[in-house]
Design a protein around this motif. Structure first.
Motif, PDB file in Angstrom:
ATOM      1  N   UNK A 116       3.694  10.238  -7.817  1.00 56.48           N
ATOM      2  CA  UNK A 116       4.636  10.493  -8.905  1.00 56.48           C
ATOM      3  C   UNK A 116       6.011   9.909  -8.670  1.00 56.48           C
ATOM      4  N   UNK A 117       6.179   9.140  -7.615  1.00 53.33           N
ATOM      5  CA  UNK A 117       7.466   8.511  -7.330  1.00 53.33           C
ATOM      6  C   UNK A 117       7.661   7.340  -8.293  1.00 53.33           C
ATOM      7  N   UNK A 118       8.830   7.270  -8.915  1.00 51.23           N
ATOM      8  CA  UNK A 118       9.167   6.154  -9.789  1.00 51.23           C
ATOM      9  C   UNK A 118       9.746   5.026  -8.933  1.00 51.23           C
ATOM     10  N   UNK A 119       9.131   3.868  -8.988  1.00 47.28           N
ATOM     11  CA  UNK A 119       9.532   2.698  -8.209  1.00 47.28           C
ATOM     12  C   UNK A 119      10.168   1.663  -9.123  1.00 47.28           C
ATOM     13  N   UNK A 120      11.408   1.299  -8.816  1.00 42.69           N
ATOM     14  CA  UNK A 120      12.095   0.234  -9.548  1.00 42.69           C
ATOM     15  C   UNK A 120      12.486  -0.852  -8.561  1.00 42.69           C
ATOM     16  N   UNK A 121      12.148  -2.086  -8.901  1.00 41.51           N
ATOM     17  CA  UNK A 121      12.584  -3.228  -8.109  1.00 41.51           C
ATOM     18  C   UNK A 121      13.591  -3.994  -8.956  1.00 41.51           C
ATOM     19  N   UNK A 169       0.830  -1.219   0.000  1.00 41.16           N
ATOM     20  CA  UNK A 169       0.000   0.000   0.000  1.00 41.16           C
ATOM     21  C   UNK A 169       0.856   1.258   0.000  1.00 41.16           C
ATOM     22  N   UNK A 170       1.931   1.254   0.781  1.00 38.78           N
ATOM     23  CA  UNK A 170       2.820   2.422   0.811  1.00 38.78           C
ATOM     24  C   UNK A 170       3.502   2.609  -0.541  1.00 38.78           C
ATOM     25  N   UNK A 171       3.902   1.503  -1.181  1.00 46.73           N
ATOM     26  CA  UNK A 171       4.528   1.603  -2.501  1.00 46.73           C
ATOM     27  C   UNK A 171       3.528   2.104  -3.540  1.00 46.73           C
ATOM     28  N   UNK A 172       2.297   1.605  -3.494  1.00 50.76           N
ATOM     29  CA  UNK A 172       1.260   2.078  -4.423  1.00 50.76           C
ATOM     30  C   UNK A 172       1.001   3.569  -4.221  1.00 50.76           C
ATOM     31  N   UNK A 173       0.902   3.989  -2.979  1.00 47.76           N
ATOM     32  CA  UNK A 173       0.673   5.411  -2.688  1.00 47.76           C
ATOM     33  C   UNK A 173       1.822   6.263  -3.213  1.00 47.76           C
TER      34      UNK A 173
END
Length: 145
Positions: A46-51, A37-41
């Motif tokens: 506008x945060x770019x998330x890379x795993x 949920x925190x990552x989705x939020x």
């Protein structure tokens, strides 16, 4: 002060305004769902998330599918990506989450239920400032494009 690895990671996710980069050799659904949920939020902000994953893993793939579904429902999928390490890269046993190239968790915890939920005894450090850029450069060297 006692704080679980998961709580530390969530703090970094919540404070991010631009980028989050997560690397761990082992990821499972209980561990990643703790942060979903925190990552989705974050992607909504506008945060770019890379795993970054070192290998293919059924448990990681299942966990990432669940995260992608959560982000599709509650976040912004265009801000989420999964990268793999180059085939010639050394085995990446690092566990790191960087936030905006300004703060990073570097530690022993995998993104598993036991690793970030507090059942395992883990040790990690929060790093701030220019050393975080060095960590990100290491990730960049081995990422498959």
């Amino acid at each position: 002060m006692r704080r679980t690895t998961g709580e530390t990671l969530i703090q970094l996710v919540v404070q991010a305004t631009q980028t989050l980069r997560l690397a761990a050799p082992f990821i499972d659904a209980p561990g990643l769902s703790f942060m979903a949920e925190a990552l989705a939020a974050a992607t909504t902000r506008g945060v770019r998330l890379e795993i970054l994953l070192p290998t293919r893993s059924t448990s990681a793939d299942d966990a990432l599918d669940n995260l992608a579904a959560t982000i599709a429902a509650e976040g912004r999928s265009s801000n989420f990506s999964v990268s793999r390490l180059r085939d010639d890269a050394p085995w990446a046993h690092l566990k790191v989450l960087t936030s905006d190239s300004q703060a990073a968790y570097i530690g022993s915890a995998n993104v598993t239920g036991a690793g970030i939920g507090g059942r395992n005894l883990e040790l990690g450090v929060l790093v701030r400032g220019e050393p975080v850029i060095v960590v990100e450069r290491v990730l960049d060297v081995y990422r498959s494009f």
